[in-house]
Write an enzyme that holds these catalytic residues in place. Structure first.
Site, short mmCIF file in Angstrom:
data_model
loop_
_atom_site.label_atom_id
_atom_site.label_comp_id
_atom_site.label_asym_id
_atom_site.label_seq_id
_atom_site.Cartn_x
_atom_site.Cartn_y
_atom_site.Cartn_z
N ARG A 134 9.44 -0.02 -2.17
CA ARG A 134 9.77 1.12 -3.01
C ARG A 134 11.26 1.45 -2.95
NH1 ARG A 134 7.57 6.07 -0.50
NH2 ARG A 134 5.58 5.95 -1.57
N TYR A 135 11.86 1.25 -1.79
CA TYR A 135 13.28 1.57 -1.60
C TYR A 135 14.09 0.28 -1.68
CZ TYR A 135 11.36 5.96 0.10
OH TYR A 135 10.68 7.14 0.21
N ARG A 138 14.55 -1.81 2.07
CA ARG A 138 13.55 -1.88 3.15
C ARG A 138 12.14 -1.94 2.58
NH1 ARG A 138 15.84 2.75 2.07
NH2 ARG A 138 14.93 4.79 2.45
N CYS A 147 -7.23 0.80 13.33
CA CYS A 147 -6.51 1.70 14.23
C CYS A 147 -7.41 1.97 15.43
CB CYS A 147 -6.21 3.03 13.56
SG CYS A 147 -5.21 2.84 12.08
N CYS A 151 -7.32 8.79 12.42
CA CYS A 151 -6.87 10.18 12.30
C CYS A 151 -7.54 10.81 11.09
CB CYS A 151 -5.36 10.23 12.12
SG CYS A 151 -4.49 9.26 13.35
N CYS A 154 -5.28 11.10 8.00
CA CYS A 154 -4.54 9.91 7.56
C CYS A 154 -4.41 9.85 6.03
CB CYS A 154 -5.26 8.65 8.05
SG CYS A 154 -4.42 7.15 7.55
N ARG A 156 -3.78 7.19 4.45
CA ARG A 156 -4.37 5.94 3.99
C ARG A 156 -5.83 5.86 4.43
NH1 ARG A 156 -2.44 1.25 5.17
NH2 ARG A 156 -2.58 0.58 3.02
N ASP A 315 -0.03 14.99 2.59
CA ASP A 315 -0.11 14.40 1.25
C ASP A 315 -1.30 14.92 0.45
OD1 ASP A 315 2.09 12.73 1.31
OD2 ASP A 315 0.99 11.19 2.43
N ASP A 352 6.42 13.46 0.81
CA ASP A 352 6.31 12.16 0.16
C ASP A 352 5.78 12.45 -1.24
OD1 ASP A 352 6.60 9.45 -0.08
OD2 ASP A 352 5.58 9.01 1.81
N LYS A 359 10.06 9.74 -0.34
CA LYS A 359 10.29 10.88 0.54
C LYS A 359 11.40 11.77 -0.01
CE LYS A 359 9.01 8.15 4.56
NZ LYS A 359 8.94 6.81 3.90
C1 LIG Z 1 8.57 5.71 4.43
C2 LIG Z 1 8.71 4.45 3.79
C3 LIG Z 1 9.70 3.54 4.16
C4 LIG Z 1 10.70 3.83 5.26
O1 LIG Z 1 11.47 4.91 4.92
P1 LIG Z 1 12.57 5.51 5.90
O2 LIG Z 1 12.91 6.81 5.26
O3 LIG Z 1 13.68 4.53 5.90
O4 LIG Z 1 11.96 5.66 7.25
C5 LIG Z 1 9.79 2.35 3.46
N1 LIG Z 1 8.92 2.06 2.47
C6 LIG Z 1 7.96 2.92 2.08
C7 LIG Z 1 7.05 2.53 0.97
C8 LIG Z 1 7.81 4.14 2.74
O5 LIG Z 1 6.84 4.99 2.36
S1 SF4 Z 2 -2.38 7.97 10.57
FE1 SF4 Z 2 -3.80 6.49 9.64
S2 SF4 Z 2 -2.81 4.51 9.88
FE2 SF4 Z 2 -1.80 5.92 11.31
S3 SF4 Z 2 -2.91 5.67 13.25
FE3 SF4 Z 2 -3.84 7.38 12.17
S4 SF4 Z 2 -5.56 6.44 11.03
FE4 SF4 Z 2 -4.19 4.78 11.64
#
Ligand SMILES: *Cc1c(COP(=O)(O)O)cnc(C)c1O
Ligand code: SF4
Length: 447
Positions: A134-135, A138, A147, A151, A154, A156, A315, A352, A359
């Site tokens: 996305r960025y 990175r 996991c 959580c 979470c 996801r 989120d 986010d 973010k």
């Molecule tokens: C959070 C995130 C990152 C890393 O972001 P930083 O702000 O550099 O920590 C990279 N890719 C995605 C898709 C993210 O959600």
């Molecule tokens: S937040 Fe989601 S991905 Fe992260 S440790 Fe917890 S359950 Fe696993």
């Protein structure tokens, strides 16, 4: 060391506490203290079904509650390590921050119109199945779907624990290939699930492949192991990770009670292996939505060599509505930290943004006004002061004179051409005057 600290240190080295022994005995009558410290034993004896949960809590849910919890667990899996379970204060469990993060609630079944299965539009940013790009520089690399503890908050939670979508070797190879072919990726963030659910040999192999890509400058691992299963941090794991510097680890403490003796030991092992540590918390109603809790948390973190990195606004993912707080609560927490405590103990508060917005940092306002001669600031105490702008300033224009600026080697110029967003407006003033939303009707009419 005071007496208590000495007592704790002795417990930490050899024995287990009475509570740990009781819990282990309920799960496995033959368990020894060495089993408790064995991460595989912890995983094998994690609490995954409602009957066992009731037995361990020493309580019975009503048949209606049972039914709802079963449905919840069918939708979003449960797994609680005996270690994390041992941190619950059973006397007042319904408001306990450990309980709330680990034990399912029927509130997770409530859905609201604003919630989305994929709130961050991660699926739209996937060039290959394991990578979210996305960025510009990175990527997130999903290397595991499991996991140690699922959580309840979470983002996801729809994907984790789903065996069908577990990445296989081929998917991982594809991800590595994508990174190798995408030169702008200089930072790879291993995520999941929890990457440390993979064994040391796999991590060794994967990290080895990644460091061999010349444009990858830094690797990060996002893991909750120091919080939910600190025994996963073994000497062998640390030796493995230390081969692949610069490697960063980001963990996920949400409440100061999670910083136990065992958690602190695991962090010390990682830090002693030369790994810089960061922490990402999620702001959660009933768990840590309080300036005092957050202040205690960030102080515990820095005392254990962990830099608070982000506080995430919860989120808009399905099943999280009972955890959401107003954004104002996060601003209030930031207001209570900035200036009041060490600068490096203050994380950044981020939302986010939905639809893949990424973010977005949100902050209290400190720059309250300006003229061409002064800016007006307010500090954390409420004092309002001016800062005088310089009388003379020679604007520095970039004609690629990197030798003069001391950049060695010089920039290729690609950097400016690649500028996006507001940065682009400020950098390429001759070619870019405005950013216009794709859906702007007036702009369409003008064409
Ligand atoms: C959070 C995130 C990152 C890393 O972001 P930083 O702000 O550099 O920590 C990279 N890719 C995605 C898709 C993210 O959600
Ligand atoms: S937040 Fe989601 S991905 Fe992260 S440790 Fe917890 S359950 Fe696993």
């Amino acid at each position: 060391m005071n007496e208590q600290a000495v007592a704790n240190a002795q417990v930490a080295k050899s024995e287990w506490t009475e509570l740990q022994r009781d819990i282990a005995g309920q799960l496995d009558p033959t368990a020894q203290s060495s089993d408790w410290r064995d991460w595989q034993w912890q995983l094998k004896h994690s609490i995954r079904d409602i009957e066992l949960l009731e037995y361990m809590l020493g309580k019975c849910f009503s048949s209606q509650e049972q039914e709802q919890l079963r449905r919840t667990v069918a939708k979003f899996p449960m797994s609680i390590t005996p270690y994390y379970f041992s941190l619950i204060h059973k006397q007042a469990y319904s408001t306990d921050p450990i309980y709330l993060q680990s034990v399912p609630s029927s509130l997770e079944l409530e859905t609201h119109s604003e919630e989305m299965a994929d709130p961050l539009a991660e699926d739209k940013h996937r060039p290959v199945s394991c990578i979210s790009h996305r960025y510009p520089d990175r990527v997130l690399f999903y290397v595991s779907n499991a996991c140690a503890m699922y959580c309840r908050h979470c983002t996801r939670k729809r994907q984790v624990g789903d065996r069908e979508s577990k990445p296989g070797r081929d998917d991982i190879e594809q991800g590595i290939e994508y990174i190798r072919n995408t030169r702008q990726v200089r930072d790879v963030l291993l995520s999941g699930g929890d990457p440390l659910m993979m064994d040391d040999e796999f991590l060794d192999w994967l990290l080895g492949r990644l460091v061999n890509i010349s444009h990858v400058e830094v690797i990060r691992i996002g893991t909750r192991m120091p919080v939910v299963l600190p025994y996963r941090i073994t000497d062998k794991l640390c030796r493995t990770l230390a081969q692949y510097h610069p490697l960063w680890v980001h963990t996920h403490f949400n409440h100061p009670r999670e910083m136990t003796e065992a958690a602190a030991e695991s962090l010390a092992m990682l830090a002693d292996a030369g790994i810089p540590l960061g922490n990402q918390s999620v702001l959660l109603a009933g768990v840590n939505d309080c300036p005092r809790i957050m202040r205690r948390l960030v102080h515990r973190l820095v005392a254990n060599r962990v830099r608070p990195y982000y506080i995430y606004q919860c989120d808009l993912a399905e099943g999280l509505s009972h955890f959401r707080t107003p954004v104002g609560k996060g601003i209030e927490i930031m207001e209570s930290l900035i200036g009041h405590t060490s600068g490096f103990a203050v994380p950044q508060y981020v939302i986010d943004a939905p639809k893949g917005g990424g973010k977005v940092r949100v902050m209290p306002n400190y720059l309250i006004s300006c003229s061409d001669r002064h800016v007006v600031l307010r500090n954390y105490e409420g004092m309002i002061v001016t800062y005088k702008e310089p009388d003379t300033y020679t604007p520095r224009s970039c004609e690629g004179g990197c030798e003069r600026c001391g950049l060695d080697p010089p920039e290729s110029g690609a950097e400016e051409l690649d500028a996006i967003g507001i940065h682009q407006l400020l950098t390429n003033t001759e070619t870019t005057e405005a950013l216009v939303p794709a859906s702007n009707e007036r702009a369409h009419r003008m064409h």
